[in-house]
Write a protein that holds these residues in place. Structure first.
Motif, mmCIF file in Angstrom:
data_model
loop_
_atom_site.group_PDB
_atom_site.id
_atom_site.type_symbol
_atom_site.label_atom_id
_atom_site.label_comp_id
_atom_site.label_asym_id
_atom_site.label_seq_id
_atom_site.Cartn_x
_atom_site.Cartn_y
_atom_site.Cartn_z
ATOM 1 N N VAL A 230 4.544 40.428 33.339
ATOM 2 C CA VAL A 230 4.967 41.694 33.938
ATOM 3 C C VAL A 230 3.852 42.171 34.859
ATOM 4 O O VAL A 230 2.754 42.482 34.407
ATOM 5 C CB VAL A 230 5.272 42.759 32.867
ATOM 6 N N SER A 233 5.221 47.978 36.097
ATOM 7 C CA SER A 233 6.442 48.576 35.569
ATOM 8 C C SER A 233 6.217 50.046 35.288
ATOM 9 O O SER A 233 5.157 50.431 34.775
ATOM 10 C CB SER A 233 6.888 47.878 34.283
ATOM 11 N N LYS A 236 9.987 53.053 32.087
ATOM 12 C CA LYS A 236 11.233 52.383 31.732
ATOM 13 C C LYS A 236 11.607 51.436 32.862
ATOM 14 O O LYS A 236 11.315 51.699 34.017
ATOM 15 C CB LYS A 236 12.353 53.406 31.512
ATOM 16 N N LEU A 240 10.722 45.562 31.324
ATOM 17 C CA LEU A 240 10.310 45.823 29.937
ATOM 18 C C LEU A 240 11.350 45.265 28.963
ATOM 19 O O LEU A 240 10.997 44.805 27.875
ATOM 20 C CB LEU A 240 10.118 47.326 29.715
ATOM 21 N N ASP A 244 10.672 42.507 26.071
ATOM 22 C CA ASP A 244 11.129 42.642 24.686
ATOM 23 C C ASP A 244 11.938 41.418 24.248
ATOM 24 O O ASP A 244 11.794 40.929 23.119
ATOM 25 C CB ASP A 244 11.978 43.908 24.529
ATOM 26 N N ALA A 255 0.805 41.210 30.576
ATOM 27 C CA ALA A 255 0.994 42.395 31.399
ATOM 28 C C ALA A 255 -0.291 42.706 32.152
ATOM 29 O O ALA A 255 -1.387 42.594 31.599
ATOM 30 C CB ALA A 255 1.410 43.592 30.546
ATOM 31 N N GLY A 267 4.346 51.202 32.152
ATOM 32 C CA GLY A 267 5.040 50.218 31.321
ATOM 33 C C GLY A 267 4.139 49.089 30.873
ATOM 34 O O GLY A 267 4.148 48.699 29.699
ATOM 35 N N CYS A 268 3.330 48.559 31.798
ATOM 36 C CA CYS A 268 2.400 47.470 31.455
ATOM 37 C C CYS A 268 1.354 47.947 30.456
ATOM 38 O O CYS A 268 1.039 47.253 29.481
ATOM 39 C CB CYS A 268 1.717 46.951 32.719
ATOM 40 N N LEU A 271 2.849 48.143 27.043
ATOM 41 C CA LEU A 271 3.026 46.823 26.440
ATOM 42 C C LEU A 271 1.725 46.348 25.797
ATOM 43 O O LEU A 271 1.714 45.816 24.678
ATOM 44 C CB LEU A 271 3.474 45.803 27.487
#
Length: 366
Positions: A230, A233, A236, A240, A244, A255, A267-268, A271
């Motif tokens: 990733v 991000s 949301k 993501l 998952d 990430a 987002g990263c 994670l």
């Protein structure tokens, strides 16, 4: 497979309330897809998890009519069909419980004995995200990996364009049938991608274009690859979801971290914070963590230099290993360095001929 077999597979795929998991259960119980349609309804209901609602529409002849129409499209457009038991079906995807029973392929995809990674991220990729993605693909190109993505705006097309630039095979996983291309602006890349890879989808030419298709498509992106990366991000996003899914398949996820104030890094960072992804700070982290090795034909001749310039952190590791060989985790612990950093440093030292890897993630000074 014969046309008759393909017709039956398509017909089963067309039945509402029967997804890939249920379809495989029916096929495994009955012995073949043709046998599913020949089995008595009362016998099918004895299968664990199969109820009247699931098979209520199974014997509707409209599914075979639709299957015959789709078969014509397949033949007219030189599309390859991959059944989940075929030897040509992607090996890693075979081990995913919800992988498609039938996938459609266009292009020149070759996955045997290949390193395969997925690169995903926001559609609103930043300049720094583009730079990291391009550097990542360039640095990994010596390992000749297959680059998988979703052919969408932003991160996806950045990764796939980088793959083409370095003559790497790249695969676009589509959220629609092979009768169209979305986004339309990416049509200009289709010919090159088919020449150096191709496209996968499990959607029919008659399937409606729907936003939910993108989430369903993500399981193929995650399932094809040994690792999902990733790049960027927001809090949301579809990438993501892909991460998952990759975790649920017990695949590695990486990430790229960013500043806490950057919206496209939330987002990263999450994670990494919740231990759902390895922190990716250098392209060299990927081959090290995944235990990639260069082919003998590609491997550069490495010999120890008399005066290798070591960084301060590399000197710490070198001085520690002079005493005896040791495992990666112990090296990180004793040298008081993060494990991801030690992994990157050791790979650089290996390329400089200073250390060499041993079985069991041990390293020793040369």
């Amino acid at each position: 497979m014969t046309d008759n077999e393909l017709i039956h597979i398509l017909a089963l795929q067309h039945v509402p309330n029967i997804g890939d998991i249920t379809a495989k259960k029916l096929i495994n119980h009955c012995g073949s897809v043709e046998a599913v349609f020949k089995e008595k309804k009362q016998n099918l209901l004895k299968i664990d998890g199969i109820g009247t609602i699931v098979i209520s529409d199974l014997f509707n002849k409209e599914h075979f009519t639709a299957a015959e129409d789709e078969l014509l499209f397949i033949k007219d457009n030189d599309i390859t069909c991959l059944y989940f038991t075929d030897s040509e079906y992607p090996e890693r995807l075979k081990h995913c419980i919800d992988s498609p029973i039938l996938m459609f392929q266009s292009g020149n995809i070759k996955l045997k004995n290949q390193h395969i990674i997925s690169i995903v991220g926001t559609r609103k990729i930043t300049t720094s995200g583009i730079d990291f993605c391009n550097t990542l693909v360039e640095d990994l190109s010596v390992f000749n990996p297959v680059i998988v993505s979703g052919f969408a705006y932003g991160t996806d097309i950045t990764a796939q364009k980088a793959a083409l630039k370095h003559n790497l095979q790249t695969i676009g996983c589509l959220a629609h049938g092979l009768n169209q291309i979305y986004p339309k602006v990416h049509k200009k890349y289709v010919a090159d991608i088919k020449k150096h890879g191709g496209f996968f989808t499990d959607f029919w030419s008659s399937d409606a274009f729907d936003r939910n298709n993108f989430l369903k498509r993500n399981r193929i992106i995650a399932g094809l690859s040994e690792a999902t990366i990733v790049i960027e991000s927001a809090e949301k996003g579809g990438s993501l979801v892909t991460a998952d899914i990759a975790n649920s398949y017990n695949r590695d996820v990486f990430a790229v971290p960013g500043r806490t104030t950057d919206k496209q890094s939330v987002g990263c960072n999450n994670l990494i914070k919740f231990q759902k992804a390895h922190l990716l700070s250098s392209p060299l982290d990927i081959p090290y963590m995944l235990n990639w090795e260069l082919d003998n034909k590609e491997k550069p001749t490495v010999q120890k230099q008399l005066f290798v310039e070591l960084t301060d952190e590399e000197k710490i590791i070198y001085n520690y290993l002079k005493a005896d060989k040791q495992q990666l985790d112990i090296i990180a612990l004793e040298c008081r360095l993060p494990i991801f950093k030690v992994a990157s440093l050791l790979l650089n030292m290996e390329l400089n001929g200073v250390v060499r890897p041993l079985p069991g993630k041990y390293f020793e000074v040369i």
